[in-house]
Design an enzyme around this catalytic site. Structure first.
Site, PDB file in Angstrom:
ATOM      1  N   GLY A   1      45.147  -6.912 -10.214  1.00 45.96           N
ATOM      2  CA  GLY A   1      46.513  -7.369 -10.439  1.00 45.96           C
ATOM      3  C   GLY A   1      47.211  -6.458 -11.428  1.00 45.96           C
ATOM      4  O   GLY A   1      46.557  -5.833 -12.276  1.00 45.96           O
TER       5      GLY A   1
ATOM      6  N   GLN B   1      53.362  -3.803 -17.531  1.00 45.89           N
ATOM      7  CA  GLN B   1      52.203  -2.930 -17.725  1.00 45.89           C
ATOM      8  C   GLN B   1      52.492  -1.482 -17.325  1.00 45.89           C
ATOM      9  O   GLN B   1      51.744  -0.584 -17.690  1.00 45.89           O
ATOM     10  CB  GLN B   1      51.002  -3.450 -16.921  1.00 45.89           C
TER      11      GLN B   1
ATOM     12  N   CYS C   1      41.836  -7.183 -18.479  1.00 48.10           N
ATOM     13  CA  CYS C   1      43.207  -6.736 -18.234  1.00 48.10           C
ATOM     14  C   CYS C   1      43.260  -5.219 -18.325  1.00 48.10           C
ATOM     15  O   CYS C   1      42.663  -4.626 -19.228  1.00 48.10           O
ATOM     16  CB  CYS C   1      44.120  -7.360 -19.292  1.00 48.10           C
ATOM     17  N   LEU C   2      43.962  -4.601 -17.382  1.00 46.43           N
ATOM     18  CA  LEU C   2      44.064  -3.136 -17.389  1.00 46.43           C
ATOM     19  C   LEU C   2      44.762  -2.622 -18.653  1.00 46.43           C
ATOM     20  O   LEU C   2      44.564  -1.484 -19.044  1.00 46.43           O
ATOM     21  CB  LEU C   2      44.819  -2.648 -16.147  1.00 46.43           C
TER      22      LEU C   2
ATOM     23  N   HIS D   1      47.512 -15.063 -14.710  1.00 44.66           N
ATOM     24  CA  HIS D   1      47.386 -13.960 -15.676  1.00 44.66           C
ATOM     25  C   HIS D   1      48.572 -13.001 -15.549  1.00 44.66           C
ATOM     26  O   HIS D   1      49.181 -12.620 -16.553  1.00 44.66           O
ATOM     27  CB  HIS D   1      46.054 -13.239 -15.418  1.00 44.66           C
ATOM     28  N   GLU D   2      48.923 -12.627 -14.323  1.00 46.01           N
ATOM     29  CA  GLU D   2      50.024 -11.659 -14.118  1.00 46.01           C
ATOM     30  C   GLU D   2      51.368 -12.276 -14.484  1.00 46.01           C
ATOM     31  O   GLU D   2      52.232 -11.602 -15.046  1.00 46.01           O
ATOM     32  CB  GLU D   2      50.046 -11.154 -12.670  1.00 46.01           C
TER      33      GLU D   2
ATOM     34  N   HIS E   1      52.127 -12.060 -18.115  1.00 51.96           N
ATOM     35  CA  HIS E   1      52.654 -10.756 -18.542  1.00 51.96           C
ATOM     36  C   HIS E   1      54.185 -10.749 -18.522  1.00 51.96           C
ATOM     37  O   HIS E   1      54.812 -10.103 -19.356  1.00 51.96           O
ATOM     38  CB  HIS E   1      52.165  -9.641 -17.611  1.00 51.96           C
TER      39      HIS E   1
END
Ligand code: ZN
Length: 179
Positions: A46, A51, A96-97, A139-140, A143
């Site tokens: 994701g 991000q 998380c990236l 989660h996304e 953000h």
């Protein structure tokens, strides 16, 4: 197609509340495709617009297992979720990236309904999104509100990862200064 730079913990762009998208332009469609490519390359399941440095309400998700399952890419403009009536709040190991090398349990509903606009601007509604997919949606979407999963971990996990997080923020700030 283009790979985008993934912003990391400590970058203020990750902490801003994102604006709703009012028109799905060709540029936004291209951005969404570039985000998918960036996510696959990372690799991750994701990615949210902040991000990659854009404070707009756009996320991409694909929770298919690479090499084992057919890809299931989702592009979601203005996503909104709610827990299904029979959902239970359960722990799940998240990463998380933008916060590399930290994985911690986060408590969230295990089943959600999500509404969003797809790449053609059509409204979509998906029910009973569970497992990794349901997690990813939550989660996304966090953000887009400037929230990160490390805000939601236990005090013990936060204490354990504090120095790692501090160093990450410092490295990010040094990188941003050099621009
Ligand atoms: Zn993330």
């Amino acid at each position: 197609m283009a790979l985008l730079e993934i912003r990391t913990y400590g970058d203020p762009v990750l902490r801003k509340k994102c604006e709703p998208i009012t028109e799905i332009t060709p540029e936004l469609r291209q951005l969404a495709k570039d985000m998918l490519e960036t996510m696959y390359e990372a690799p991750g399941c994701g990615l949210a617009a902040p991000q990659i440095g854009k404070n707009i309400r756009l996320v991409v998700i694909d929770t298919a297992i690479p090499g084992e399952e057919e890809p299931r890419p989702y592009i979601m403009f203005n996503p909104e979720w709610e827990a299904e009536p029979d959902a239970k709040v359960v722990p799940y190991d998240e990463g998380c990236l933008s916060v590399p090398d930290i994985f911690c349990n986060v408590m969230r509903p295990d089943k959600v309904c999500v509404r969003f606009f797809d790449i053609n601007g059509e409204p979509q509604e998906l029910h009973d999104c569970d497992g990794l997919f349901g997690r990813c949606i939550q989660h996304e979407t966090d953000h887009l509100n400037g929230d990160l999963f490390v805000d939601k971990i236990s005090t013990a996990d936060r204490t354990m990862n504090q120095s790692k997080l501090r160093k990450m923020a410092k490295d990010t700030q040094a990188k941003l200064k050099k621009r």
